[in-house]
Design a protein around this motif. Sequence first.
Motif, short mmCIF file in Angstrom:
data_model
loop_
_atom_site.label_atom_id
_atom_site.label_comp_id
_atom_site.label_asym_id
_atom_site.label_seq_id
_atom_site.Cartn_x
_atom_site.Cartn_y
_atom_site.Cartn_z
N MET A 1 22.66 -59.61 11.83
CA MET A 1 23.36 -60.79 11.39
C MET A 1 24.77 -60.81 11.99
SD MET A 1 21.00 -61.95 9.47
CE MET A 1 20.96 -62.78 7.95
N GLY A 2 25.39 -61.99 11.97
CA GLY A 2 26.75 -62.09 12.43
C GLY A 2 26.92 -62.17 13.94
N LYS A 3 25.84 -62.22 14.69
CA LYS A 3 25.98 -62.36 16.14
C LYS A 3 26.05 -63.84 16.48
CE LYS A 3 21.09 -61.47 16.27
NZ LYS A 3 20.18 -60.43 16.14
N ASP A 4 26.30 -64.16 17.76
CA ASP A 4 26.47 -65.55 18.16
C ASP A 4 25.22 -66.38 17.98
OD1 ASP A 4 29.12 -65.34 18.78
OD2 ASP A 4 28.76 -64.80 20.86
N TYR A 5 24.05 -65.75 18.03
CA TYR A 5 22.80 -66.50 17.94
C TYR A 5 21.78 -65.65 17.21
CZ TYR A 5 18.35 -68.46 19.47
OH TYR A 5 17.10 -68.99 19.49
N ASP A 6 21.07 -66.25 16.32
CA ASP A 6 20.02 -65.54 15.60
C ASP A 6 18.73 -66.32 15.76
OD1 ASP A 6 18.22 -64.75 13.46
OD2 ASP A 6 19.92 -63.68 12.60
N SER A 7 17.72 -65.70 16.36
CA SER A 7 16.46 -66.39 16.66
C SER A 7 15.68 -66.80 15.42
CB SER A 7 15.59 -65.51 17.56
OG SER A 7 15.23 -64.33 16.88
N GLN A 8 16.06 -66.31 14.25
CA GLN A 8 15.39 -66.69 13.00
C GLN A 8 16.16 -67.78 12.24
OE1 GLN A 8 12.31 -65.29 12.34
NE2 GLN A 8 12.73 -64.54 14.40
N CYS A 9 17.30 -68.16 12.71
CA CYS A 9 18.18 -69.09 12.00
C CYS A 9 17.90 -70.53 12.42
CB CYS A 9 19.63 -68.73 12.30
SG CYS A 9 20.82 -69.92 11.64
N PHE A 10 17.53 -71.38 11.45
CA PHE A 10 17.22 -72.76 11.84
C PHE A 10 18.45 -73.56 12.24
CE2 PHE A 10 16.86 -73.61 7.08
CZ PHE A 10 17.94 -74.47 6.95
N TYR A 11 19.65 -73.14 11.83
CA TYR A 11 20.85 -73.80 12.33
C TYR A 11 21.07 -73.47 13.81
CZ TYR A 11 22.35 -75.26 7.66
OH TYR A 11 22.43 -75.85 6.44
N CYS A 12 20.73 -72.25 14.20
CA CYS A 12 20.89 -71.84 15.60
C CYS A 12 19.78 -72.38 16.49
CB CYS A 12 20.94 -70.31 15.70
SG CYS A 12 22.43 -69.58 14.99
N HIS A 52 26.94 -68.28 15.02
CA HIS A 52 26.14 -67.67 13.95
C HIS A 52 26.96 -66.61 13.21
CE1 HIS A 52 22.56 -66.76 11.69
NE2 HIS A 52 22.91 -65.48 11.80
N LYS A 53 27.37 -66.98 12.02
CA LYS A 53 28.06 -66.06 11.11
C LYS A 53 27.41 -66.26 9.75
CE LYS A 53 32.42 -65.97 13.58
NZ LYS A 53 31.91 -65.27 14.71
N THR A 54 27.34 -65.18 8.99
CA THR A 54 26.71 -65.28 7.67
C THR A 54 27.73 -65.19 6.53
OG1 THR A 54 26.24 -62.92 7.62
CG2 THR A 54 24.52 -64.36 8.50
N GLU A 55 28.88 -64.62 6.81
CA GLU A 55 29.89 -64.41 5.77
C GLU A 55 31.25 -64.91 6.24
OE1 GLU A 55 29.01 -63.46 2.84
OE2 GLU A 55 26.99 -62.74 3.35
N LEU A 56 32.04 -65.36 5.30
CA LEU A 56 33.37 -65.88 5.60
C LEU A 56 34.24 -64.83 6.29
CD1 LEU A 56 35.20 -68.33 5.35
CD2 LEU A 56 35.84 -67.52 3.07
N PHE A 57 34.11 -63.56 5.89
CA PHE A 57 34.95 -62.52 6.46
C PHE A 57 34.61 -62.20 7.92
CE2 PHE A 57 31.60 -60.29 4.05
CZ PHE A 57 31.01 -59.54 5.07
N ASP A 94 21.69 -67.76 0.74
CA ASP A 94 20.63 -66.80 0.44
C ASP A 94 19.38 -67.11 1.28
OD1 ASP A 94 22.47 -67.03 -1.72
OD2 ASP A 94 21.08 -65.98 -3.03
N LEU A 95 19.00 -68.38 1.33
CA LEU A 95 17.78 -68.78 2.03
C LEU A 95 18.05 -69.25 3.45
CD1 LEU A 95 16.01 -70.64 -0.91
CD2 LEU A 95 15.72 -68.27 -0.16
N ALA A 96 19.27 -69.61 3.75
CA ALA A 96 19.65 -70.04 5.11
C ALA A 96 20.89 -69.25 5.49
CB ALA A 96 19.89 -71.54 5.16
N PRO A 97 20.73 -68.00 5.92
CA PRO A 97 21.89 -67.13 6.18
C PRO A 97 22.64 -67.49 7.46
CG PRO A 97 19.88 -65.95 6.66
CD PRO A 97 19.48 -67.29 6.11
N HIS A 98 23.35 -68.58 7.39
CA HIS A 98 24.24 -69.07 8.45
C HIS A 98 25.35 -69.77 7.69
CE1 HIS A 98 24.89 -70.92 12.57
NE2 HIS A 98 25.68 -71.66 11.80
N PHE A 99 26.60 -69.48 7.98
CA PHE A 99 27.68 -70.01 7.15
C PHE A 99 27.73 -71.53 7.25
CE2 PHE A 99 31.78 -70.88 5.38
CZ PHE A 99 31.80 -69.99 4.32
#
Length: 150
Positions: A1-12, A52-57, A94-99
């Motif tokens: 998680m937290g990389k520029d692109y996540d192949s499982q992320c529907f936003y990406c 692709h980021k999952t957390e604000l920090f 939780d279900l869409a881990p993309h900020f």
Amino acid sequence: MGKDYDSQCFYCTKSEPLSTLMTEICVLDSSTVYLFHDQKNPGRCIVASNGHKTELFEFSAQERNNFFEDVSNVAKAIHELYGADKINYATYGDLAPHFHVHLVPKKVDGVSWGNPFSDALEKVYLTDEDKTQWIATLNHHIRKCVKQEI
């Protein structure tokens, strides 16, 4: 998680689960803005980070400031267009881990006033023609708000 692109992320990936829930309005410097298909709260949008980021920090200070500047501009456009008495801001993931942030306009005598918004309530969908018009109008007003910030 937290990389520029996540192949499982529907936003990406911009894959089918995304298009069943929302339609892109516009791409801003730090985010992409979507019209949520369920419009029981007229003007409900999602502002999703472009990276692709999952957390604000995980954001640098500048990235965080830029992202929330986009959120602020979209909220202003929604407020002006839909006469919201209050905009609710929600961040889950939780279900869409993309900020991303849900912007949900609320009216004093409207749906879920005084309570958190709920996707469990009966859904309200726009016609294709209305959706096209809303997207064009929102895009115009969002871009107007962004220009006012320069």
